[in-house]
Structures are given as structure tokens and as C-alpha cells.
Scaffold this motif. Structure first.
Motif, PDB file in Angstrom:
ATOM      1  N   PRO A 173      64.408  72.772  45.842  1.00  0.00           N
ATOM      2  CA  PRO A 173      65.731  73.240  46.230  1.00  0.00           C
ATOM      3  C   PRO A 173      66.021  74.645  45.716  1.00  0.00           C
ATOM      4  N   ALA A 174      66.997  75.268  46.337  1.00  0.00           N
ATOM      5  CA  ALA A 174      67.434  76.579  45.869  1.00  0.00           C
ATOM      6  C   ALA A 174      67.917  76.457  44.430  1.00  0.00           C
ATOM      7  N   ARG A 175      67.739  77.484  43.674  1.00  0.00           N
ATOM      8  CA  ARG A 175      68.063  77.425  42.250  1.00  0.00           C
ATOM      9  C   ARG A 175      69.471  77.904  41.975  1.00  0.00           C
ATOM     10  N   ASN A 176      69.804  77.926  40.747  1.00  0.00           N
ATOM     11  CA  ASN A 176      71.084  78.289  40.154  1.00  0.00           C
ATOM     12  C   ASN A 176      72.271  77.568  40.785  1.00  0.00           C
ATOM     13  N   ILE A 177      72.023  76.448  41.407  1.00  0.00           N
ATOM     14  CA  ILE A 177      73.112  75.596  41.837  1.00  0.00           C
ATOM     15  C   ILE A 177      73.089  74.369  40.944  1.00  0.00           C
ATOM     16  N   THR A 178      74.246  73.989  40.505  1.00  0.00           N
ATOM     17  CA  THR A 178      74.337  72.977  39.468  1.00  0.00           C
ATOM     18  C   THR A 178      74.504  71.575  40.045  1.00  0.00           C
ATOM     19  N   VAL A 212      68.270  79.924  29.606  1.00  0.00           N
ATOM     20  CA  VAL A 212      66.899  79.436  29.754  1.00  0.00           C
ATOM     21  C   VAL A 212      66.139  80.264  30.789  1.00  0.00           C
ATOM     22  N   GLN A 213      66.835  80.622  31.893  1.00  0.00           N
ATOM     23  CA  GLN A 213      66.178  81.356  32.986  1.00  0.00           C
ATOM     24  C   GLN A 213      65.828  82.787  32.618  1.00  0.00           C
ATOM     25  N   HIS A 214      66.615  83.386  31.736  1.00  0.00           N
ATOM     26  CA  HIS A 214      66.494  84.812  31.443  1.00  0.00           C
ATOM     27  C   HIS A 214      65.045  85.186  31.104  1.00  0.00           C
ATOM     28  N   PRO A 215      64.542  86.293  31.684  1.00  0.00           N
ATOM     29  CA  PRO A 215      63.157  86.708  31.405  1.00  0.00           C
ATOM     30  C   PRO A 215      62.934  86.948  29.907  1.00  0.00           C
ATOM     31  N   ARG A 216      61.799  86.511  29.414  1.00  0.00           N
ATOM     32  CA  ARG A 216      61.535  86.606  27.975  1.00  0.00           C
ATOM     33  C   ARG A 216      60.407  87.584  27.678  1.00  0.00           C
ATOM     34  N   VAL A 217      60.358  87.986  26.422  1.00  0.00           N
ATOM     35  CA  VAL A 217      59.237  88.791  25.944  1.00  0.00           C
ATOM     36  C   VAL A 217      58.509  88.025  24.846  1.00  0.00           C
ATOM     37  N   TYR A 218      57.226  88.335  24.679  1.00  0.00           N
ATOM     38  CA  TYR A 218      56.408  87.684  23.658  1.00  0.00           C
ATOM     39  C   TYR A 218      55.568  88.736  22.951  1.00  0.00           C
ATOM     40  N   HIS A 219      55.030  88.370  21.792  1.00  0.00           N
ATOM     41  CA  HIS A 219      54.134  89.284  21.084  1.00  0.00           C
ATOM     42  C   HIS A 219      53.154  88.469  20.267  1.00  0.00           C
ATOM     43  N   LYS A 220      51.902  88.916  20.215  1.00  0.00           N
ATOM     44  CA  LYS A 220      50.911  88.203  19.400  1.00  0.00           C
ATOM     45  C   LYS A 220      50.550  89.007  18.150  1.00  0.00           C
ATOM     46  N   LEU A 221      51.235  90.099  17.928  1.00  0.00           N
ATOM     47  CA  LEU A 221      50.970  91.035  16.832  1.00  0.00           C
ATOM     48  C   LEU A 221      49.689  91.825  17.067  1.00  0.00           C
ATOM     49  N   ILE A 222      48.579  91.102  17.266  1.00  0.00           N
ATOM     50  CA  ILE A 222      47.333  91.759  17.673  1.00  0.00           C
ATOM     51  C   ILE A 222      46.834  91.073  18.941  1.00  0.00           C
ATOM     52  N   ASP A 237      58.771  76.938  41.679  1.00  0.00           N
ATOM     53  CA  ASP A 237      59.777  76.680  42.721  1.00  0.00           C
ATOM     54  C   ASP A 237      60.112  77.928  43.533  1.00  0.00           C
ATOM     55  N   GLY A 238      59.353  79.004  43.330  1.00  0.00           N
ATOM     56  CA  GLY A 238      59.547  80.189  44.145  1.00  0.00           C
ATOM     57  C   GLY A 238      60.435  81.246  43.508  1.00  0.00           C
ATOM     58  N   GLU A 239      61.025  80.924  42.366  1.00  0.00           N
ATOM     59  CA  GLU A 239      61.897  81.892  41.702  1.00  0.00           C
ATOM     60  C   GLU A 239      61.055  82.970  41.013  1.00  0.00           C
ATOM     61  N   HIS A 240      61.463  84.232  41.145  1.00  0.00           N
ATOM     62  CA  HIS A 240      60.738  85.309  40.465  1.00  0.00           C
ATOM     63  C   HIS A 240      61.441  85.666  39.161  1.00  0.00           C
ATOM     64  N   LYS A 282      52.798  94.724  28.763  1.00  0.00           N
ATOM     65  CA  LYS A 282      51.861  94.080  29.680  1.00  0.00           C
ATOM     66  C   LYS A 282      52.564  92.916  30.365  1.00  0.00           C
ATOM     67  N   ALA A 283      52.461  92.888  31.704  1.00  0.00           N
ATOM     68  CA  ALA A 283      53.078  91.794  32.459  1.00  0.00           C
ATOM     69  C   ALA A 283      52.218  90.547  32.331  1.00  0.00           C
ATOM     70  N   GLN A 284      52.847  89.400  32.232  1.00  0.00           N
ATOM     71  CA  GLN A 284      52.068  88.162  32.264  1.00  0.00           C
ATOM     72  C   GLN A 284      52.758  87.120  33.138  1.00  0.00           C
ATOM     73  N   ALA A 285      51.931  86.377  33.854  1.00  0.00           N
ATOM     74  CA  ALA A 285      52.453  85.364  34.770  1.00  0.00           C
ATOM     75  C   ALA A 285      52.411  83.996  34.107  1.00  0.00           C
ATOM     76  N   THR A 286      52.912  83.941  32.873  1.00  0.00           N
ATOM     77  CA  THR A 286      52.979  82.684  32.134  1.00  0.00           C
ATOM     78  C   THR A 286      54.010  82.849  31.027  1.00  0.00           C
ATOM     79  N   GLY A 287      54.331  81.771  30.363  1.00  0.00           N
ATOM     80  CA  GLY A 287      55.293  81.843  29.264  1.00  0.00           C
ATOM     81  C   GLY A 287      55.645  80.444  28.811  1.00  0.00           C
ATOM     82  N   ALA A 288      56.535  80.375  27.811  1.00  0.00           N
ATOM     83  CA  ALA A 288      56.947  79.069  27.305  1.00  0.00           C
ATOM     84  C   ALA A 288      57.861  78.386  28.319  1.00  0.00           C
ATOM     85  N   ILE A 289      57.933  77.070  28.209  1.00  0.00           N
ATOM     86  CA  ILE A 289      58.824  76.252  29.039  1.00  0.00           C
ATOM     87  C   ILE A 289      59.839  75.628  28.095  1.00  0.00           C
ATOM     88  N   SER A 290      61.122  75.830  28.401  1.00  0.00           N
ATOM     89  CA  SER A 290      62.121  75.412  27.420  1.00  0.00           C
ATOM     90  C   SER A 290      63.145  74.457  28.016  1.00  0.00           C
TER      91      SER A 290
END
Ligand SMILES: *[C@@H]1O[C@H](CO)[C@@H](O)[C@H](O)[C@H]1NC(C)=O
Ligand SMILES: *[C@@H]1O[C@H](CO)[C@@H](O)[C@H](O)[C@H]1NC(C)=O
Ligand SMILES: *[C@@H]1O[C@H](CO)[C@@H](O)[C@H](O)[C@H]1NC(C)=O
Ligand SMILES: *[C@@H]1O[C@H](CO)[C@@H](O)[C@H](O)[C@H]1NC(C)=O
Ligand SMILES: *[C@@H]1O[C@H](CO)[C@@H](O)[C@H](O)[C@H]1NC(C)=O
Length: 617
Positions: A16-21, A519-529, A542-545, A564-572
């Protein structure tokens, strides 16, 4: 899907379309203030009462009675079905965890382990159940020296499973429903089959080689020699029998009974060192939850071997010790957050299992305001620094996988649980006789001779010893304001977990974003090295960018960050308890301030990145 008997259609194709409650079971009287909602419909609920509901599925559910936010809608519904029976949040938590182990066996299950925080509203007591896997008694510091690949792959990479013992311990202390009832929906799912969702399909596709190489996994996910597609039905009949035995006989069926014996036999045949004695010796570690005060809130979380709570406390205390009180705001807030994360990652590798390594000093440093202030003074608003500046001594832990869920019940008891088998499908083995997927948690230990991707030495406090638990990034938390439940949060995704939980906490509780946006807001990550900011840029299931904004990217680049862009991240997953309408609700039956416990509107969010859905009572 309706045949599982939980009313609401569980997953739609296409999504379904997102951001509908989706608003479930909000009593009409209480709904007046909710009229800003879109396209409300009035429907009969399963108890025959009228309710207001948005005519769409979504990532959000609101309820005044109880909610479950898991990363699969079926498991949220199963959790809520236990609340409906009058269950405690822990009853719902156990049923949800068992369900996740069936439908998402790539991420968790009774062959894995986890951390569970339980807060009981009546006495404000919060307990931490540590059911993390332990090193088998035959394990040793150098056991992977000759064949390093076996640390993460195959039966030798398995730690003694703890999940079932943890669920049982939490249920013994808090459960109201019978142990057996909690198992029934999951037994049914495993026996009668469950639909492969697009997310599961993606997971098995990414693990195709692993699945095809293991007879147990192959039987489950490629029964006709070819991987199941989305929409196909998947069965794990052996697991349904295992769960039935455990439902009848209790966890001793696994830890000291026939299921355990079959499991040990399978593990040993696959080259593992697990023994019946290891299973008998397994102990859940139950203690008071760690309790830290940050930015006007109290956060209840896991003590070590989780690095989550102390890591979160350090980063938030660093941000809080900047002079302007809105230090976390805007692009500058993002820059400061990244710098604080780098300092946190540098010091957290001193941690390990406190029963084996003396980490007292590191823990008290990470919780201390003066230490946070010292690190804050090393952060400059106009620049970032090379990795060496952060004085890291040890190679980073790179853990994986996992699943997180949140539960709040009608009494405002709360459960926050993160559970894992580490890599996708853990060790890459499904025990043929029991249907249980073996974890590969031994990979979360450090070993003296290993080659590390960051070229730093491995952390000695996290070396293998028999019965020791490996360090973890899992960060299940419960958030309080003035001793009232304010929220429940956590995430899956290994090294990305701590940054994600911090960003969600900041987004909602400090920056005022609504729960879904937080939760939806784009996040940043860092591994230090490597010294690179990883930012989210992906089109999720679900098609959301989801992509970090250009303004933020430019601002960070101006400060010398490599991006660096990454196509992965945590799920919260997140549950927020609205404490704002305290006065409005006073005096209403079942809502408002009952015997000192506030009962406000609950908003549950499942991360759209994994296409999970929450459920409400
Ligand atoms: C295991 O089961 C046996 C009986 O079969 C019992 O005597 C023993 O106490 C149990 N051990 C543990 C650790 O529960
Ligand atoms: C860890 O140590 C504490 C005491 O320091 C003890 O109570 C506890 O049982 C130990 N936990 C395990 C799992 O051995
Ligand atoms: C742990 O280390 C601290 C100093 O960092 C010391 O004060 C304490 O006595 C040590 N505890 C044990 C049990 O050795
Ligand atoms: C950042 O600001 C400090 C003064 O606060 C200054 O000494 C330093 O040169 C500046 N660095 C950059 C990269 O502009
Ligand atoms: C961001 O993701 C989109 C597709 O999801 C891709 O086309 C684009 O190249 C990505 N941008 C970068 C900088 O990687």
C-alpha cells in the motif's frame, strides 16, 4: 491469510501507499482529537464494537489499549491476539518472538539469542533478560586459528542458544496466559505454512547459495529444487513439532530433553562442538535494567555485553554538553552526531562480557558526564578528523542480522526485545530433525590472530572463553519521562543499530518529529574505519525511496566528511506513548491517570524499510 484468524488482512500485494495511518480501535469518544486523520471509516471490530479506522494499511497503528510493533505484520497480530486474551506485554512478546522465529528464520529463532527489557508499570521495576548465546564449554580462544572461515560459517560458529530460556524466564516472572497458548499460532504457521512476503523472498534470494548448500534450508526454501517465490507457501513441519514439544514440556524439552538431544546430534554431525551439558548449563542472566538519564529522559536498557545502552548514553551526553541546547538540530546536529558516534565507536570496543572481563572503568567512563564533556570539546563544528584522532585501539565488532519488536499492554507494561541468529540464516544450517536454524554468534567474539577489515588489533576483552557471551550492538530500550512510559524502541542491523536507535530517539523525543517520520527519516552511519559517512540512499521493499537530503550532504562535505551512499541500513520499530493529553484524559475510565500510571494514546511504528506492520488492540 484470514485463515490464521486475526481479522485484518496482513500483507497486501502490491504494498500500500505509505505515510497513511491505520487507526485501530480508537474509541469514538477519544477520537475527536484525531480528526486530522485521513479517510476515516467506521467499522465493526472483532469484539462487535464500533471503531474508527483508516481505510488503508500502514506502518502506523494507534490504540489506547495495547500495541505490538514487529517487523512482520503477522507477528504483530499474533502478539496482539495474546493481549486480547488478557495477556501481559511479556505474553505478547513471547508469542511475537516465536512467530518471528518461524516466518523470519533468517533473522531470529530459538536457535539464536537476544536481549529483552521488561518494565512493569505497577512497581516501576525494569528487568533486563540477557539470553545471548554463550561459547560452548569446548570453545577456546584460538579455536578458529587454523580455519578462520569456520568462525562465521558452519556448525562450529554456533553459540549455545539462549532465546527460548530467555522467553521462558521473562514469562515465569510476568506471564498471565499459559505457556502453551503462546505457542499455538506459531505452531500453526510452521505446520500449515505461511506466505513468502516480498521481504522474505529478497532474503532467501540474497542467501541462495547458502540455502542450496544446506539440506535443511533447501528443504524449507527450495522444496522443489528452486527457491520459493513471493506469494508461495513455506513450511517448517519439523519446527512445528519442536514448538509443540516445547509448548507441552516447557523449555527443558530443548535444554534437557529429546528435542535438545536431536538438536545436539544434528549439530555434532555438521561438525559442531555443542553438547547436552552445554544446553543444561545455559543460564539466562536476569538483572535490573541499566538506567541512564539523558536529555531529560530516563532510558532503560541492556547492560554489557550489550554496548548499546552505554553507547547511546555517551553519544547523547556528548550532544547534550554542547552549549546551545538545540545542538542536535539541523545539518550541524548531524555533523555533531557523526563526530560523537566516531568517539563512541572508538571507546566501546573496550567492553565485553562483565563476568569475564573487568570493564567497570570503561562503563563508568561511558556513562560519565565529565567524560562526555571532554569528548565534546574535541568536536569542532567546522571539521571532521582522520580516524586516528578518535584514539581507537581495537578493531570494531561487526555484528549482523536480527529483529526488533516493541510491546505495550493495557496496563502500560512494556517489552523491548532484540533477537538474532547473527548473519542471515546464522551458521547456514537448519537442523534437519528439529527445524531450528543454528546461529553463528561465535563470530561476534574477537580472536587474537584474526585479520580485521580495519587493520586494528582484535579487542582482548571480547576474546573467546567457555560460557562467555560475545559483545553486542543490540540496543532494546524503554524510555521514561517523569517515571511514566514515554516510548519503546530498538533496531536490527548489527553495527548500524546504535546509530539508528540514537537517531530515532533524537528525531522524536528531542526534535519533535512525529513517530512515523522519526523512523522513516533518512539516517547516517559510520564505522570509524574506513573514515566515511555512510548515508542511506535506497528504494526499499515497498517502493519508497529513502535518501539523505542534498543540503545535508553538502553541509557534511564542507566539513571534510567523505560520503558514501548505501542501499541498506538498520530496521527500527518504535512505540510512543502520548503523555501530552494527560489532563484531557483524566477521569476517564481505562484512560488517563490510573493509580499513578498514565494511560495515553499509543502509536506503534514498524519500519517501512522492511515492510513490517504493527498491530493494535
Ligand atoms: C535434566 O533432567 C533430569 C531428569 O531427566 C533431571 O534429573 C535433571 O535435574 C535435569 N537437569 C537440569 C539441569 O535441569
Ligand atoms: C555473572 O556474575 C554474577 C555475579 O557477578 C552472577 O550472579 C551471575 O550468575 C553470572 N552470570 C552467569 C551467566 O554466569
Ligand atoms: C576492576 O577494575 C577496577 C579499576 O578499573 C578496580 O577498581 C576493580 O577492583 C576491578 N574489579 C575486579 C573484580 O577486579
Ligand atoms: C576550525 O575552527 C578553528 C577555530 O575554532 C580553527 O582553528 C580551524 O582552523 C578551523 N578549521 C577549519 C578546517 O576551518
Ligand atoms: C541513489 O539511489 C538511486 C536508486 O535507488 C540510484 O539511481 C542513484 O545512483 C543512487 N545515488 C548514489 C549517489 O549512489
Amino acid at each position: 491469510m484470514a485463515r490464521y484468524g486475526f481479522g485484518i488482512p496482513l500483507l497486501g500485494y502490491p504494498a500500500p501507499a505509505r505515510n497513511i495511518t491505520t487507526l485501530t480501535r480508537i474509541q469514538l469518544g477519544a477520537a475527536l482529537m484525531m480528526i486530522m486523520a485521513v479517510a476515516l471509516v467506521v467499522v465493526h471490530n472483532s469484539n462487535g464494537k464500533w471503531e474508527l479506522r483508516l481505510n488503508n494499511q500502514g506502518d502506523v497503528v494507534q490504540s489506547e489499549k495495547g500495541v505490538v510493533a514487529a517487523d512482520d505484520g503477522r507477528c504483530s497480530e499474533i502478539g496482539v491476539s495474546m493481549l486480547r486474551e488478557g495477556g501481559h506485554a511479556v505474553d505478547a512478546g513471547v508469542a511475537t518472538a516465536l512467530c518471528l522465529g518461524v516466518v523470519h528464520s533468517m533473522s531470529s529463532g530459538i536457535g539464536g539469542g537476544g536481549f529483552m527489557i521488561v518494565r512493569s508499570s505497577a512497581d516501576s521495576r525494569a528487568e533486563a533478560f540477557d539470553c545471548r548465546e554463550t561459547a560452548p564449554s569446548a570453545a577456546s580462544q584460538n579455536m578458529y586459528e587454523k580455519n578462520p572461515a569456520t568462525k562465521s560459517k558452519g556448525a562450529l560458529s554456533m553459540g549455545v542458544p539462549g532465546e527460548l530460556a530467555g522467553l521462558h524466564a521473562a514469562w515465569m516472572k510476568n506471564g498471565r496466559l499459559s505457556w502453551k497458548i503462546l505457542f499455538q499460532p506459531s505452531i500453526k504457521l510452521a505446520r500449515d505454512g505461511f506466505v513468502v512476503t516480498p521481504y522474505i523472498r529478497q532474503g532467501i534470494k540474497n542467501s541462495e547459495a547458502k540455502i542450496m548448500a544446506d539440506p535443511g534450508l533447501r528443504r524449507m526454501f527450495a522444496p522443489n529444487g528452486k527457491l520459493l517465490e513471493a506469494g508461495d507457501t513455506c513450511y517448517n513441519v519439523e519446527l512445528s513439532r519442536t514448538l509443540e514439544a516445547i509448548a507441552e514440556q516447557g523449555p527443558q524439552a530443548f535444554y534437557n530433553g529429546t528435542i535438545g538431544e536431536s538438536f545436539v546430534r544434528d549439530v555434532q554431525e555438521a561438525g559442531g562442538i555443542l553438547t547436552m551439558e552445554d544446553l543444561r548449563q545455559y543460564r539466562v542472566q536476569v538483572q535490573d535494567a541499566m538506567n541512564v538519564n539523558v536529555m531529560g529522559y530516563t532510558v532503560l536498557g541492556m547492560p554489557p555485553p550489550s554496548s548499546g545502552t552505554v553507547g547511546l548514553a555517551l553519544v547523547l551526553n556528548i550532544l547534550d554538553s554542547f552549549e546551545p541546547s538545540d545542538a542536535a538540530k539541523g545539518p550541524m546536529g548531524l555533523h555533531r552526531l557523526i563526530e560523537a558516534l566516531k568517539h563512541m565507536f572508538a571507546v566501546r570496543m573496550n567492553l565485553g562480557d562483565p563476568n569475564f572481563s573487568n570493564i567497570t572503568e570503561y562503563v563508568s567512563d561511558m556513562l560519565s558526564l565529565s567524560y562526555a564533556k571532554k569528548l565534546q570539546q574535541k568536536i569542532l563544528d567546522n571539521t571532521t578528523f582522520p580516524a586516528g584522532y578518535y584514539l581507537t585501539k581495537w578493531s570494531q565488532l561487526r555484528d549482523h542480522g536480527t529483529s526488533h519488536f516493541c510491546v505495550v499492554d493495557a496496563d502500560r507494561n512494556a517489552v523491548s526485545m532484540t533477537t538474532t541468529v547473527n548473519y542471515y540464516f546464522g551458521a547456514g544450517i537448519l537442523s534437519p530433525s528439529t527445524g531450528i536454524v543454528l546461529n553463528n554468534e561465535m563470530d561476534d567474539f574477537s580472536t587474537p590472530t584474526e585479520m580485521t577489515p580495519d587493520k586494528l588489533p582484535p579487542a582482548p576483552s571480547n576474546f573467546i572463553e567457555p560460557n562467555k557471551r560475545p559483545l553486542s550492538s543490540m540496543t532494546p530500550i524503554i524510555i521514561l519521562k517523569d517515571n511514566q512510559l514515554a516510548g519503546v524502541a530498538g533496531a536490527s542491523g548489527g553495527l548500524f543499530i546504535i546509530p539508528a536507535v540514537i537517531q530515532i530517539f533524537l528525531n522524536h523525543f528531542i526534535l519533535g518529529m512525529d513517530p512515523l517520520a522519526s523512523v522513516q527519516h533518512p539516517r547516517v552511519y559510520h564505522k570509524l574505519i574506513p573514515n566515511v559517512v555512510l548515508y542511506e540512499n535506497w528504494t526499499v521493499i515497498d517502493g519508497e525511496h529513502i535518501e539523505l537530503s542534498e543540503d545535508n550532504k553538502i553541509f557534511l562535505e564542507e566539513r571534510g566528511h567523505h560520503l558514501k551512499a548505501q542501499a541498506t541500513g538498520a530496521i527500527s520499530q518504535l512505540v510512543v506513548h502520548n503523555l501530552q493529553n494527560q489532563l484531557l484524559n483524566m477521569g476517564r475510565k481505562h484512560t488517563g491517570f490510573n493509580s499513578g500510571v498514565f494511560h495515553g494514546l499509543l502509536t506503534a511504528v514498524s519500519d517501512p524499510r522492511k515492510d513490517g506492520q504493527p498491530a493494535g488492540l
